[in-house]
Design an enzyme around this catalytic site. Structure first.
Site: not given
Ligand code: GLU
Length: 616
Positions: A121, A420, A462, A487
């Site tokens: 991450r 993603t 996030d 997520s």
């Molecule tokens: N930032 C999102 C997460 O870590 C992933 C990006 C997305 O799918 O929007 O859950």
């Protein structure tokens, strides 16, 4: 102030594990020969389902899947294929993946029968503070899009470190070999498809703001033409440098220096207003580590479900919802009740996720409590077969029995956009990888590192910019060295101790519901895996309304669920004219080594599933 590295969650603590993440197969006595590049003149043929043996790959893109298959064919294992596929996605899906971002990998080792995970991450620079997203002139959080398009939202990239760690602990080829096919695609180019064009178009205005991004992704100042060839020689050079020097070129070397420079002073196009500068320093890169850590584990109707522990909320939230659902009989004969229970379990699990999950290095995250069967049983008491719960529902404390069957009013869920990408790989020895990677928003921060060919993430958006509820501790506030809550839910399900299904998805917080719904479809509703992936999706995340895809809104299930008090709203448009939720990639393992590889038939323009040897 958030707690700084004092209490670490018991089971899911981020630790440096010395046991290999995925032991190289003993069958690989010598290093495999060099995989061929996946960059032909035409894109590789694409299909959503492939059945066969000898290994399999599924991803959103045919070039990337082909690269993974080539690695497997040349003797590489599932980890080798996963890294090579991800590197190719960094070329052909540069708005969702790349060395400027982060991700999470879950892997099953066929020799040790263990599941290991790597947390790659993105991490906040040391200078970040809980109020870094607060505008001092107003005392209020800065506007979300202002934060997205800025150096301030750029986290220290974790993807290069994850690749290195995965290959070192479980691969059989060098990083140089894993990067080679992707380097060839970056150098020779790939054929622009509708998705790439559409994703560029939706980002056009912000891409024009940054000279480096405009020059790379709007060639000649225009949107890339479908059917034309898109080359990224800067990225090819970056991959070659990583191949020569290792990821130290980013964490300690000149690529990293360029990252820091770019974050501190984003390259604005002439006339574009300046954006907020970031806080990253060389020492933030030098201090970055991809973390090996224990997966989350729960059982579901006799299966073992493994996924990603915090800093992702994927494993705890999918796991808690499954545990709640296990208290009910769900069957295809009553799919409306099954869907009603799926929505209610997800609603409850999201209430608990939002209250408790953040980076476990900064606050106590009750990972085991959230996954406890007794906790789920108590929470299940809230579900009535006759009426929907009202959101936002209050969270319960896994440490305090007694409070769990009270609905109460909670906090609204923070915004998370859909982006993603996810990939799954398996090899001939039975090793399996489920890997989700991202640069957060589609197009990330919109800032390309000049001369390096990759976009920087905006993962730090996030974090919650301010506490979600006044007076309630928020585990997901920014802080120096902290990982924002994710997520992402790369998941592997075992049956009788052997791989049964591997699945994951992009889509922000809808990742969790996409993985959950796919599992419910497969395990409870009698669907095949391709049917489970293709079925219309609905996503309830402790909101008054459930997001739904158009096909669901046209189905009779809608009226039946509305009669129970469920409320639906059309999902926001993602990348196609038709709104959609998630984009799963999955594998199912059948007897005698047969694998069914599954990609999306339609969403995101359809994905690509391949096997090494096709059945029949
Ligand atoms: N930032 C999102 C997460 O870590 C992933 C990006 C997305 O799918 O929007 O859950």
């Amino acid at each position: 102030m958030a707690i700084r590295r004092v209490v670490v969650a018991a089971a899911a603590a981020a630790t440096v594990v010395t046991v290999p993440f995925l032991v190289p197969s003993t069958a690989l006595g010598s290093a495999p020969s060099q995989p061929s590049a996946g960059s032909g003149q035409r894109p590789p043929a694409k299909q959503a389902v492939a059945v066969g043996n000898g290994g399999a790959v599924s991803s959103v893109n045919p070039y990337a899947t082909q690269v993974g298959i080539d690695v497997l064919k040349h003797g590489g294992n599932a980890v080798d294929a996963a890294v090579a596929t991800a590197a190719a996605l960094g070329v052909v899906e540069p708005y969702s993946a790349g060395v400027g971002g982060g991700g999470y990998m879950v892997a099953y080792n066929a020799r040790t029968h263990q599941i290991r995970t790597i947390d790659g991450r993105e991490t906040a620079p040391a200078r970040m503070r809980p109020d870094s997203f607060i505008d001092p002139s107003t005392g209020k959080p800065i506007e979300f899009n202002t934060a997205v398009n800025s150096g301030l939202s750029v986290g220290v990239p974790g993807t290069p470190a994850l690749w290195q760690r995965a290959l070192r602990d479980g691969g059989t080829i060098s990083l140089a070999k894993a990067l080679k096919p992707a380097t060839a695609i970056a150098r020779d180019g790939f054929v622009v498809n509708d998705q790439f064009r559409a994703q560029t178009e939706m980002n056009e205005a912000r891409f024009r703001q940054f000279s480096s991004t405009r020059d790379l992704f709007l060639p000649g100042g225009k949107l890339p033409v479908v059917g034309s060839r898109f080359r990224n020689p800067d990225l090819a050079r970056t991959y070659r440098e990583l191949a020569r020097k290792g990821v130290g070129a980013i964490y300690h070397g000149d690529i990293g220096r360029d990252v820091v420079k770019t974050v501190a002073k984003p390259p604005m196009a002439a006339g574009a207003p300046a954006v907020r500068a970031g806080l990253m320093e060389p020492k933030d890169l030098a201090n970055y580590h991809a973390l090996a850590q224990a997966p989350t584990r729960t059982t579901y109707r006799g299966l073992d479900v493994y996924s990603m522990a915090p800093s992702s909320s994927g494993g705890t939230t999918v796991g808690e919802a499954l545990n709640i659902l296990e208290n009910f009989r769900l069957s295809p004969a009553d799919r409306v009740q099954a869907l009603h229970h799926y929505l209610e379990a997800s609603r409850i699990a999201f209430a608990d996720r939002n209250r408790w999950v953040g980076d476990p290095a900064f606050s106590r995250v009750p990972t085991q409590g959230l996954l406890a069967k007794k906790f789920a049983k108590d929470r299940a008491c809230l579900i009535s077969p006759k009426a929907a719960l009202t959101s936002p529902l209050a969270p319960a404390d896994p440490g305090k029995p007694g409070s769990r069957c009270v609905a109460g009013t909670g906090s609204p869920e923070a915004y998370e956009g859909p982006s993603t990408t996810h990939l799954v790989t398996a090899d001939r020895w039975g090793n399996v990888v489920s890997y989700t990677l991202t640069i957060e928003q589609t197009g990330g921060s919109a800032i390309t590192v000049p001369g390096r060919g990759f976009l920087l993430n905006n993962e730090l958006t996030d974090f919650d910019f301010a506490p979600i509820s006044a007076g309630v501790p928020d585990p997901n506030l920014p802080d120096g060295g902290k990982r924002p809550r994710s997520s992402m839910s790369p998941t592997i399900v075992l049956k009788d101790g052997k791989p049964y299904v591997a699945v994951g998805s992009p889509g922000g917080a809808t990742i969790i519901t996409t993985v959950l719904q796919t599992l419910v479809n497969r395990i409870d509703l009698g669907m095949t895996l391709p049917q489970a992936v293709a079925a219309p999706r609905i996503s309830q995340r402790n909101r008054t309304t459930t997001e739904a895809e158009p096909a669901f809104l046209k189905s009779p299930d809608r009226a039946a669920l509305e009669a129970l008090g469920q409320k639906f709203v059309l999902a926001p448009p993602a990348f196609t004219p038709s709104p959609e939720i998630g984009a799963a990639a999955a594998l199912e393992f059948r007897p005698k080594g047969t694998i069914e590889a599954v990609a999306e038939p339609v969403r995101r323009g359809g994905g690509s599933a391949m096997v090494v040897h096709k059945a029949g």
